[in-house]
Design a protein around this motif. Structure first.
Motif, PDB file in Angstrom:
ATOM      1  N   VAL A  35      47.661  52.093  50.288  1.00 24.73           N
ATOM      2  CA  VAL A  35      46.198  51.105  50.518  1.00 24.73           C
ATOM      3  C   VAL A  35      46.045  50.364  49.096  1.00 24.73           C
ATOM      4  CG1 VAL A  35      43.833  51.403  50.849  1.00 24.73           C
ATOM      5  CG2 VAL A  35      45.509  52.501  52.362  1.00 24.73           C
ATOM      6  N   GLN A  36      46.038  51.353  48.096  1.00 25.56           N
ATOM      7  CA  GLN A  36      45.848  50.802  46.742  1.00 25.56           C
ATOM      8  C   GLN A  36      46.703  49.683  46.115  1.00 25.56           C
ATOM      9  OE1 GLN A  36      42.256  52.025  47.538  1.00 25.56           O
ATOM     10  NE2 GLN A  36      42.627  51.105  45.494  1.00 25.56           N
ATOM     11  N   TYR A  37      47.944  49.963  46.327  1.00 24.26           N
ATOM     12  CA  TYR A  37      49.161  49.115  46.077  1.00 24.26           C
ATOM     13  C   TYR A  37      48.855  47.735  46.550  1.00 24.26           C
ATOM     14  CZ  TYR A  37      53.754  47.351  45.289  1.00 24.26           C
ATOM     15  OH  TYR A  37      54.963  46.580  45.027  1.00 24.26           O
ATOM     16  N   ARG A  38      48.366  47.752  47.844  1.00 23.65           N
ATOM     17  CA  ARG A  38      48.198  46.300  48.498  1.00 23.65           C
ATOM     18  C   ARG A  38      47.006  45.759  47.815  1.00 23.65           C
ATOM     19  NH1 ARG A  38      49.059  48.613  54.619  1.00 23.65           N
ATOM     20  NH2 ARG A  38      48.695  49.886  53.599  1.00 23.65           N
ATOM     21  N   GLN A  39      45.889  46.563  47.481  1.00 21.58           N
ATOM     22  CA  GLN A  39      44.463  45.949  46.869  1.00 21.58           C
ATOM     23  C   GLN A  39      45.261  45.496  45.484  1.00 21.58           C
ATOM     24  OE1 GLN A  39      41.794  45.099  47.876  1.00 21.58           O
ATOM     25  NE2 GLN A  39      42.106  46.390  49.841  1.00 21.58           N
ATOM     26  N   ILE A  40      46.048  46.282  44.654  1.00 25.55           N
ATOM     27  CA  ILE A  40      46.165  45.452  43.475  1.00 25.55           C
ATOM     28  C   ILE A  40      47.233  44.315  43.600  1.00 25.55           C
ATOM     29  CG2 ILE A  40      47.868  46.261  41.467  1.00 25.55           C
ATOM     30  CD1 ILE A  40      46.945  49.233  41.823  1.00 25.55           C
ATOM     31  N   HIS A  41      48.075  44.264  44.535  1.00 26.63           N
ATOM     32  CA  HIS A  41      48.899  43.142  44.642  1.00 26.63           C
ATOM     33  C   HIS A  41      48.525  41.996  45.503  1.00 26.63           C
ATOM     34  CE1 HIS A  41      52.034  45.283  41.867  1.00 26.63           C
ATOM     35  NE2 HIS A  41      51.390  46.362  42.446  1.00 26.63           N
ATOM     36  N   LYS A  42      47.294  41.955  45.654  1.00 29.08           N
ATOM     37  CA  LYS A  42      46.826  41.073  46.289  1.00 29.08           C
ATOM     38  C   LYS A  42      46.688  39.690  46.030  1.00 29.08           C
ATOM     39  CE  LYS A  42      42.648  41.579  49.392  1.00 29.08           C
ATOM     40  NZ  LYS A  42      41.557  42.166  49.660  1.00 29.08           N
ATOM     41  N   LEU A  95      45.070  50.170  35.323  1.00 28.62           N
ATOM     42  CA  LEU A  95      46.340  50.851  34.734  1.00 28.62           C
ATOM     43  C   LEU A  95      47.629  50.898  35.679  1.00 28.62           C
ATOM     44  CD1 LEU A  95      44.754  54.058  33.330  1.00 28.62           C
ATOM     45  CD2 LEU A  95      45.277  51.882  32.064  1.00 28.62           C
ATOM     46  N   ALA A  96      47.423  50.530  37.095  1.00 29.16           N
ATOM     47  CA  ALA A  96      48.431  51.054  37.983  1.00 29.16           C
ATOM     48  C   ALA A  96      48.969  49.822  38.510  1.00 29.16           C
ATOM     49  CB  ALA A  96      47.820  51.941  39.146  1.00 29.16           C
ATOM     50  N   LYS A  97      49.048  48.691  37.730  1.00 29.36           N
ATOM     51  CA  LYS A  97      49.492  47.390  38.123  1.00 29.36           C
ATOM     52  C   LYS A  97      51.110  47.449  38.247  1.00 29.36           C
ATOM     53  CE  LYS A  97      45.945  44.159  36.881  1.00 29.36           C
ATOM     54  NZ  LYS A  97      44.978  43.805  36.326  1.00 29.36           N
ATOM     55  N   ASP A  98      51.789  47.969  37.309  1.00 30.06           N
ATOM     56  CA  ASP A  98      53.145  48.170  37.438  1.00 30.06           C
ATOM     57  C   ASP A  98      53.826  49.124  38.026  1.00 30.06           C
ATOM     58  OD1 ASP A  98      53.191  45.831  35.764  1.00 30.06           O
ATOM     59  OD2 ASP A  98      52.645  47.047  33.745  1.00 30.06           O
ATOM     60  N   LEU A  99      53.053  49.927  38.590  1.00 31.50           N
ATOM     61  CA  LEU A  99      53.467  51.297  39.485  1.00 31.50           C
ATOM     62  C   LEU A  99      54.006  50.890  40.824  1.00 31.50           C
ATOM     63  CD1 LEU A  99      51.004  54.106  38.305  1.00 31.50           C
ATOM     64  CD2 LEU A  99      52.911  53.355  37.109  1.00 31.50           C
ATOM     65  N   THR A 100      55.139  51.738  41.215  1.00 29.23           N
ATOM     66  CA  THR A 100      55.496  51.518  42.863  1.00 29.23           C
ATOM     67  C   THR A 100      54.443  52.541  43.378  1.00 29.23           C
ATOM     68  OG1 THR A 100      56.885  53.524  42.467  1.00 29.23           O
ATOM     69  CG2 THR A 100      57.878  51.462  41.828  1.00 29.23           C
ATOM     70  N   ILE A 101      54.709  52.547  44.653  1.00 31.87           N
ATOM     71  CA  ILE A 101      53.771  53.369  45.404  1.00 31.87           C
ATOM     72  C   ILE A 101      54.098  54.816  45.661  1.00 31.87           C
ATOM     73  CG2 ILE A 101      53.343  54.070  47.979  1.00 31.87           C
ATOM     74  CD1 ILE A 101      53.718  51.021  48.794  1.00 31.87           C
ATOM     75  N   ASP A 102      55.247  55.121  45.306  1.00 33.43           N
ATOM     76  CA  ASP A 102      55.685  56.631  44.818  1.00 33.43           C
ATOM     77  C   ASP A 102      54.857  57.111  43.676  1.00 33.43           C
ATOM     78  OD1 ASP A 102      56.790  56.965  47.330  1.00 33.43           O
ATOM     79  OD2 ASP A 102      58.831  56.426  46.454  1.00 33.43           O
ATOM     80  N   GLU A 103      54.986  56.226  42.662  1.00 27.67           N
ATOM     81  CA  GLU A 103      54.763  56.608  41.231  1.00 27.67           C
ATOM     82  C   GLU A 103      52.940  56.680  41.191  1.00 27.67           C
ATOM     83  OE1 GLU A 103      58.051  54.440  38.231  1.00 27.67           O
ATOM     84  OE2 GLU A 103      56.075  53.421  38.833  1.00 27.67           O
TER      85      GLU A 103
END
Ligand code: ZN
Length: 171
Positions: free
Chosen positions: A164-171, A142-150
């Motif tokens: 950390v999760q943002y980096r995992q999602i956009h790996k 669900l978080a694929k299109d979210l920014t770090i702040d979001e």
């Protein structure tokens, strides 16, 4: 000397987090109600499970403790209260303890003497529990299109955990 658990990949851990979200009927929610899950859902689905809030005097430095043999997760009262108010760091602590409860016990975790080499992350119970906390609170799907702040705001995690999760999602 350290603890060594059964190896788990990021994908294994992500799948476990999906299952937990399904049990809570939170597959479509960005914000996972971890306090509710430990306090209400888990005692309902696992007879004998106890969620306990411990006093600071009793728990000292420990924010959370998990006793698999006793079927119990104990969270320090200040951590619990902050988690109830939505504090990301404290919510993550609760998710971390949940993974210890689900996957780590006397049968699955052993003392390991590894000489000079460190225990690889995928076998380290603390790495596994941290990875699970991030995956559970920040849903990969669900978080694929979210920014770090979001991510931090909508998922109820700290900015550090959101990164950390943002980096995992956009790996
Ligand atoms: Zn831990």
């Amino acid at each position: 000397m350290g603890y060594m658990a059964k190896p788990k990949s990021r994908d294994d851990i992500r799948n476990t987090s999906r299952l937990i979200r399904k049990i809570q009927s939170a597959e479509k929610e960005l914000y996972f109600p971890i306090v509710d899950f430990l306090e209400k859902t888990l005692p309902r689905i696992i007879p004998g499970f106890t969620f306990r809030v411990g006093e600071v005097e009793e728990m000292g430095e420990c924010h959370g403790l998990t006793f698999p043999e006793r079927n119990e997760i104990m969270i320090r009262s200040d951590v619990y209260l902050r988690a109830c108010e939505g504090s990301g760091r404290d919510r993550l602590t609760m998710a971390h303890e949940l993974y210890h409860y689900l996957e780590h016990s006397k049968e699955t975790v052993v003392f390991a003497r590894t000489g000079t080499k460190n225990i690889p992350p995928y076998k380290d119970p603390e790495w596994q529990a941290d990875a699970f906390g991030g995956e559970l609170l920040v849903p990969y799907d669900l978080a694929k299109d979210l920014t770090i702040d979001e991510i931090a705001e909508y998922c109820g995690v700290s900015l550090a955990a959101a990164k950390v999760q943002y980096r995992q999602i956009h790996k």
